[in-house]
Enzyme design. Structure first.
Site, PDB file in Angstrom:
ATOM      1  N   CYS A 141      75.535 -16.159  32.172  1.00 38.88           N
ATOM      2  CA  CYS A 141      74.760 -16.861  31.266  1.00 38.88           C
ATOM      3  C   CYS A 141      74.985 -18.477  31.375  1.00 38.88           C
ATOM      4  O   CYS A 141      76.137 -19.061  31.693  1.00 38.88           O
ATOM      5  CB  CYS A 141      75.380 -16.570  29.830  1.00 38.88           C
ATOM      6  SG  CYS A 141      74.552 -14.974  29.391  1.00 38.88           S
TER       7      CYS A 141
ATOM      8  N   ASN B 240      78.870 -16.084  44.784  1.00 40.00           N
ATOM      9  CA  ASN B 240      79.577 -14.575  44.190  1.00 40.00           C
ATOM     10  C   ASN B 240      81.034 -14.979  44.408  1.00 40.00           C
ATOM     11  O   ASN B 240      81.558 -15.339  45.153  1.00 40.00           O
ATOM     12  CB  ASN B 240      79.297 -13.636  45.169  1.00 40.00           C
ATOM     13  CG  ASN B 240      79.280 -12.217  44.480  1.00 40.00           C
ATOM     14  OD1 ASN B 240      80.434 -12.052  43.778  1.00 40.00           O
ATOM     15  ND2 ASN B 240      78.507 -11.299  44.762  1.00 40.00           N
TER      16      ASN B 240
ATOM     17  N   HIS C  62      72.075  -9.097  32.822  1.00 34.65           N
ATOM     18  CA  HIS C  62      71.386 -10.324  33.081  1.00 34.65           C
ATOM     19  C   HIS C  62      70.598 -10.413  34.423  1.00 34.65           C
ATOM     20  O   HIS C  62      71.136 -10.143  35.302  1.00 34.65           O
ATOM     21  CB  HIS C  62      72.300 -11.689  33.321  1.00 34.65           C
ATOM     22  CG  HIS C  62      71.797 -12.840  32.914  1.00 34.65           C
ATOM     23  ND1 HIS C  62      71.868 -13.433  31.682  1.00 34.65           N
ATOM     24  CD2 HIS C  62      71.198 -13.555  33.731  1.00 34.65           C
ATOM     25  CE1 HIS C  62      71.220 -14.558  31.817  1.00 34.65           C
ATOM     26  NE2 HIS C  62      70.902 -14.792  33.113  1.00 34.65           N
TER      27      HIS C  62
ATOM     28  N   HIS D  72      69.006 -10.912  37.510  1.00 35.61           N
ATOM     29  CA  HIS D  72      69.490 -11.717  38.584  1.00 35.61           C
ATOM     30  C   HIS D  72      69.403 -10.655  40.231  1.00 35.61           C
ATOM     31  O   HIS D  72      69.137  -9.494  40.051  1.00 35.61           O
ATOM     32  CB  HIS D  72      71.148 -11.999  38.320  1.00 35.61           C
ATOM     33  CG  HIS D  72      72.085 -10.703  38.525  1.00 35.61           C
ATOM     34  ND1 HIS D  72      72.280  -9.652  37.722  1.00 35.61           N
ATOM     35  CD2 HIS D  72      73.022 -10.480  39.549  1.00 35.61           C
ATOM     36  CE1 HIS D  72      72.978  -8.813  38.096  1.00 35.61           C
ATOM     37  NE2 HIS D  72      73.366  -9.056  39.391  1.00 35.61           N
TER      38      HIS D  72
ATOM     39  N   GLN E   2      71.033 -10.911  44.453  1.00 36.84           N
ATOM     40  CA  GLN E   2      72.014 -11.422  45.314  1.00 36.84           C
ATOM     41  C   GLN E   2      71.391 -11.735  46.634  1.00 36.84           C
ATOM     42  O   GLN E   2      70.092 -11.079  47.026  1.00 36.84           O
ATOM     43  CB  GLN E   2      72.937 -10.291  45.510  1.00 36.84           C
ATOM     44  CG  GLN E   2      73.564  -9.630  44.106  1.00 36.84           C
ATOM     45  CD  GLN E   2      74.883  -8.770  44.289  1.00 36.84           C
ATOM     46  OE1 GLN E   2      75.727  -9.327  45.196  1.00 36.84           O
ATOM     47  NE2 GLN E   2      74.994  -7.820  43.765  1.00 36.84           N
TER      48      GLN E   2
ATOM     49  N   LYS F 244      66.258  11.267  41.459  1.00 31.92           N
ATOM     50  CA  LYS F 244      66.303  11.958  42.754  1.00 31.92           C
ATOM     51  C   LYS F 244      67.932  11.636  43.193  1.00 31.92           C
ATOM     52  O   LYS F 244      68.241  10.855  43.274  1.00 31.92           O
ATOM     53  CB  LYS F 244      65.209  11.288  43.595  1.00 31.92           C
ATOM     54  CG  LYS F 244      65.461  11.746  45.242  1.00 31.92           C
ATOM     55  CD  LYS F 244      65.164  13.134  45.199  1.00 31.92           C
ATOM     56  CE  LYS F 244      65.475  13.463  46.588  1.00 31.92           C
ATOM     57  NZ  LYS F 244      65.341  15.142  46.770  1.00 31.92           N
ATOM     58  N   PHE F 245      68.275  13.032  43.784  1.00 33.78           N
ATOM     59  CA  PHE F 245      69.865  12.654  44.297  1.00 33.78           C
ATOM     60  C   PHE F 245      69.392  12.931  45.752  1.00 33.78           C
ATOM     61  O   PHE F 245      68.831  13.662  46.022  1.00 33.78           O
ATOM     62  CB  PHE F 245      70.419  14.081  43.746  1.00 33.78           C
ATOM     63  CG  PHE F 245      71.222  13.703  42.458  1.00 33.78           C
ATOM     64  CD1 PHE F 245      72.329  13.023  42.304  1.00 33.78           C
ATOM     65  CD2 PHE F 245      70.419  14.023  41.377  1.00 33.78           C
ATOM     66  CE1 PHE F 245      72.572  12.848  40.939  1.00 33.78           C
ATOM     67  CE2 PHE F 245      70.836  14.014  40.220  1.00 33.78           C
ATOM     68  CZ  PHE F 245      71.932  13.538  39.935  1.00 33.78           C
ATOM     69  N   MET F 246      69.807  11.794  46.520  1.00 31.49           N
ATOM     70  CA  MET F 246      70.073  11.739  48.152  1.00 31.49           C
ATOM     71  C   MET F 246      71.403  12.388  48.368  1.00 31.49           C
ATOM     72  O   MET F 246      72.159  11.581  48.596  1.00 31.49           O
ATOM     73  CB  MET F 246      69.690  10.443  48.560  1.00 31.49           C
ATOM     74  CG  MET F 246      68.085  10.028  48.353  1.00 31.49           C
ATOM     75  SD  MET F 246      67.052  10.811  49.397  1.00 31.49           S
ATOM     76  CE  MET F 246      65.524   9.924  48.965  1.00 31.49           C
TER      77      MET F 246
ATOM     78  N   GLU G  54      69.767  15.638  52.766  1.00 28.06           N
ATOM     79  CA  GLU G  54      69.118  14.182  52.757  1.00 28.06           C
ATOM     80  C   GLU G  54      70.465  13.392  53.791  1.00 28.06           C
ATOM     81  O   GLU G  54      70.134  12.766  54.739  1.00 28.06           O
ATOM     82  CB  GLU G  54      69.012  13.761  51.476  1.00 28.06           C
ATOM     83  CG  GLU G  54      67.579  13.945  50.932  1.00 28.06           C
ATOM     84  CD  GLU G  54      67.801  15.197  50.025  1.00 28.06           C
ATOM     85  OE1 GLU G  54      69.009  15.844  49.974  1.00 28.06           O
ATOM     86  OE2 GLU G  54      66.979  15.830  49.219  1.00 28.06           O
TER      87      GLU G  54
HETATM   88  O1  LIG Z   1      77.921  -6.896  44.234  1.00 30.67           O
HETATM   89  P1  LIG Z   1      77.879  -5.871  42.937  1.00 30.67           P
HETATM   90  O2  LIG Z   1      76.568  -5.921  41.963  1.00 30.67           O
HETATM   91  O3  LIG Z   1      79.162  -6.097  42.138  1.00 30.67           O
HETATM   92  O4  LIG Z   1      77.803  -4.391  43.547  1.00 30.67           O
HETATM   93  C1  LIG Z   1      76.721  -3.611  43.900  1.00 30.67           C
HETATM   94  O5  LIG Z   1      75.848  -4.233  44.960  1.00 30.67           O
HETATM   95  C2  LIG Z   1      76.697  -3.933  46.304  1.00 30.67           C
HETATM   96  C3  LIG Z   1      75.618  -4.496  47.453  1.00 30.67           C
HETATM   97  O6  LIG Z   1      74.503  -3.504  47.253  1.00 30.67           O
HETATM   98  C4  LIG Z   1      77.124  -2.603  46.445  1.00 30.67           C
HETATM   99  O7  LIG Z   1      77.943  -2.686  47.528  1.00 30.67           O
HETATM  100  C5  LIG Z   1      77.835  -2.045  45.196  1.00 30.67           C
HETATM  101  O8  LIG Z   1      78.355  -0.904  45.494  1.00 30.67           O
HETATM  102  C6  LIG Z   1      77.032  -2.039  44.003  1.00 30.67           C
HETATM  103  O9  LIG Z   1      78.119  -1.897  42.712  1.00 30.67           O
HETATM  104  O1  LIG Z   2      68.578  22.423  46.070  1.00 27.63           O
HETATM  105  P1  LIG Z   2      69.244  21.544  44.703  1.00 27.63           P
HETATM  106  O2  LIG Z   2      70.615  22.050  44.273  1.00 27.63           O
HETATM  107  O3  LIG Z   2      68.305  22.039  43.362  1.00 27.63           O
HETATM  108  O4  LIG Z   2      68.932  20.387  44.841  1.00 27.63           O
HETATM  109  C1  LIG Z   2      69.963  19.327  45.265  1.00 27.63           C
HETATM  110  O5  LIG Z   2      70.159  19.395  46.617  1.00 27.63           O
HETATM  111  C2  LIG Z   2      69.045  18.958  47.421  1.00 27.63           C
HETATM  112  C3  LIG Z   2      69.167  18.898  48.746  1.00 27.63           C
HETATM  113  O6  LIG Z   2      70.139  17.962  49.220  1.00 27.63           O
HETATM  114  C4  LIG Z   2      68.328  17.567  47.020  1.00 27.63           C
HETATM  115  O7  LIG Z   2      67.038  17.315  47.629  1.00 27.63           O
HETATM  116  C5  LIG Z   2      67.995  17.733  45.612  1.00 27.63           C
HETATM  117  O8  LIG Z   2      67.557  16.088  45.059  1.00 27.63           O
HETATM  118  C6  LIG Z   2      69.468  18.094  44.912  1.00 27.63           C
HETATM  119  O9  LIG Z   2      69.367  17.896  43.541  1.00 27.63           O
END
Ligand SMILES: O=P(O)(O)O[C@H]1O[C@H](CO)[C@@H](O)[C@H](O)[C@H]1O
Ligand SMILES: O=P(O)(O)O[C@H]1O[C@H](CO)[C@@H](O)[C@H](O)[C@H]1O
EC number: 2.7.7.12
Lengths: 323, 323
Positions: A27, A49, A136, A138, A140, A286-288, A292
């Site tokens: 701020c 930073n 806030h 922002h 980087q 979405k979980f990668m 993935e």
């Molecule tokens: O720099 P920050 O905002 O503390 O941190 C965030 O951005 C970084 C750069 O993508 C990542 O490495 C950190 O894991 C994330 O928490």
């Molecule tokens: O198959 P599940 O357990 O429902 O799903 C999980 O595993 C998948 C494979 O890694 C991912 O694509 C999904 O995003 C995750 O939630």
């Protein structure tokens, strides 16, 4: 998309962020971790930073004794850029002239750090879900003595395409998407937003200039105004999708700078990537993960479905419409 | 690591999962989404995923009219494998003979699906933080008609190393780590666990056989017993690190199978990757966001520091020690 979801749901972020908090180091007027006091800034504000991941004097790890154990020093600087003096706004809630000030600041920092460093990575982590630890508004800027992995890959592919087809990959790609239309989200006089053919995140988008532009500082005043306006529209659609402050990581990729600036970068087209994690609602992402991480990204909806949903959303922010 | 953390903290998962829940489709005797009733299984149990991402008859997208718009059908099958009839255990809380049954089931499913498909990806998403939607101990097996991206990259690098240096990359790598010691976590008669030189996740590990082994089915009974025991030790250390059921995604990479099985795979070494997200505590994770997505992964602690912390942890599970 038909799978029943009994997995993790995300916290909804607090909707009431105070406009000004003297204890928030981003701020105006606040004291930062290094003891410095922020000016009473009125537009954007750029500072070092206080917890940088890159440092200009990182020592060299020395020569390696084995081909499998190669390391090099990663030197650079990390800056933080506040978009606005208020903590309770985000880009889509800012005015077009206010966003234009951000665009100008991005162009300036690219010039400033690009004078010394071959790569200047501007990126925004928006929302707690994307690791952002301060509400806030922002972004980087991390400038490095090396081309990062993703930059190297984009460099290789854009260079190969140009040498094979005689024109920049992303200029031809944008032209094709304008013809095909099915993945377009927004178009304006100077810009395109689309869900790329190769998108992996559910609502991933690519922001491209129509003209061949290598780096942010080359943008004309008209292109900058138009960019500010299309960004506001895109981010408003994003917020409207699940009626939430839409989390994402975004960043700019322009042609390399520094000692590399003099080379031929005709194959490089400036662009921004938006990577938002949400899939089904404001709280289901979405979980990668497993497949993935270990094999290949896989999508839960097609890029064309995502583009259609984004296209259909209003360009007026849901929080302003309610007033 | 010194940055103050005011960002997202994760929910702590419920510690009391019922041992048996007739409404949980992974439990013995439960009815699944497709109406089938699970047998009263006593060890491992393999069945078709009711919501498969890959299907054997996925249609071809047809020929493409442009080099930038290339697509191919992704055909395959998705299976789920329960590790144990009880929902309230995890691998580190299972006995070595129970884990050995999982290892045998992994080898069998690799043989079974590998008869038809060139790639059989075994992976486990453990914990809600890793997108796992069911606490019952299980993994997934996705077999595909193509080599996924990561498999292709590993194939390319292992092949190039072999042709340049005359031995498999990961065999030499394991040998070097045994000499250097600083990244080792666990060693046994037949296996090594280490934090790889190139690790990106804070406590990422690589599990390698000492002998040159191409695929899971080749493992001898003694190697399988030893694997079960070293897995139990590794996963116990992981749980002990933050005294929580440690989330991760893990998976096996063996040489390609199916129509590819007959080729020369001397350059390929079997291995498993563990990718755990936690960084500072049971609730503060590493976010792979902005810079990582747009530029390059960056670590918050060195692989050597991570290995040292894991090495120092007891091999008795904190929940069993408390008794
Ligand atoms: O720099 P920050 O905002 O503390 O941190 C965030 O951005 C970084 C750069 O993508 C990542 O490495 C950190 O894991 C994330 O928490
Ligand atoms: O198959 P599940 O357990 O429902 O799903 C999980 O595993 C998948 C494979 O890694 C991912 O694509 C999904 O995003 C995750 O939630």
């Amino acid at each position: 998309m038909k799978r029943p979801w009994q997995g993790q749901v995300e916290h909804q972020p607090l909707t009431t962020v105070p406009r000004h908090d003297p204890h928030n180091p981003l701020c105006p007027g606040a004291t930062r971790a290094n003891g410095e006091v922020n000016p009473d800034y009125e537009g954007t504000f750029l500072f070092d930073n206080d917890f940088p991941a890159l440092q200009p004097d990182a020592p060299s790890p020395g020569p390696s004794d084995h081909p499998l154990f190669q390391a090099e020093a990663a030197q650079g600087v990390c800056k933080v850029m506040c978009f606005h003096p208020w903590s309770d706004v985000t880009l889509p809630l800012m005015s077009v002239p206010e966003i234009r000030a951000v665009v100008d600041a991005w162009a300036s920092v690219t010039e400033e750090l690009g004078a010394q460093y071959p790569w200047v990575q501007i990126f925004e982590n928006k929302g707690a879900m994307m690791g952002c630890s301060n509400p806030h508004p922002h972004c980087q800027v991390w400038a490095s003595s090396f081309l990062p992995d993703v930059a190297q890959r984009e460099e290789r592919c854009q260079r190969a395409y140009q040498s094979q087809h005689g024109e920049p990959l992303l200029v031809e790609y944008g032209r094709q998407e304008l013809l095909r239309k099915e993945r377009l989200v927004l178009t304006s006089e100077h810009w395109l937003v689309l869900v790329p053919f190769w998108a992996v995140w559910p609502f991933q988008t690519l922001l491209l200039p129509r003209r061949h532009v290598r780096r942010l500082p080359e943008l004309t005043p008209a292109e900058r105004d138009d960019l500010s306006s299309i960004m506001k529209k895109l981010l408003t659609k994003y917020d409207n999708l699940f009626e939430t402050s839409f989390p994402y990581s975004m960043g700019w990729h322009g042609a390399p700078t520094g000692s590399e600036a003099g080379a031929n970068w005709d194959h490089w087209q400036l662009h921004a990537h938006y990577y938002p994690p949400l899939l089904r609602s404001a709280t289901v992402r979405k979980f990668m993960v497993g497949y993935e991480m270990l094999a290949q990204a896989q999508r839960d909806l097609t890029p064309e479905q995502a583009a259609e949903r984004l296209r259909a959303l209003p360009e007026v922010h849901y929080r302003l419409g309610q007033k």
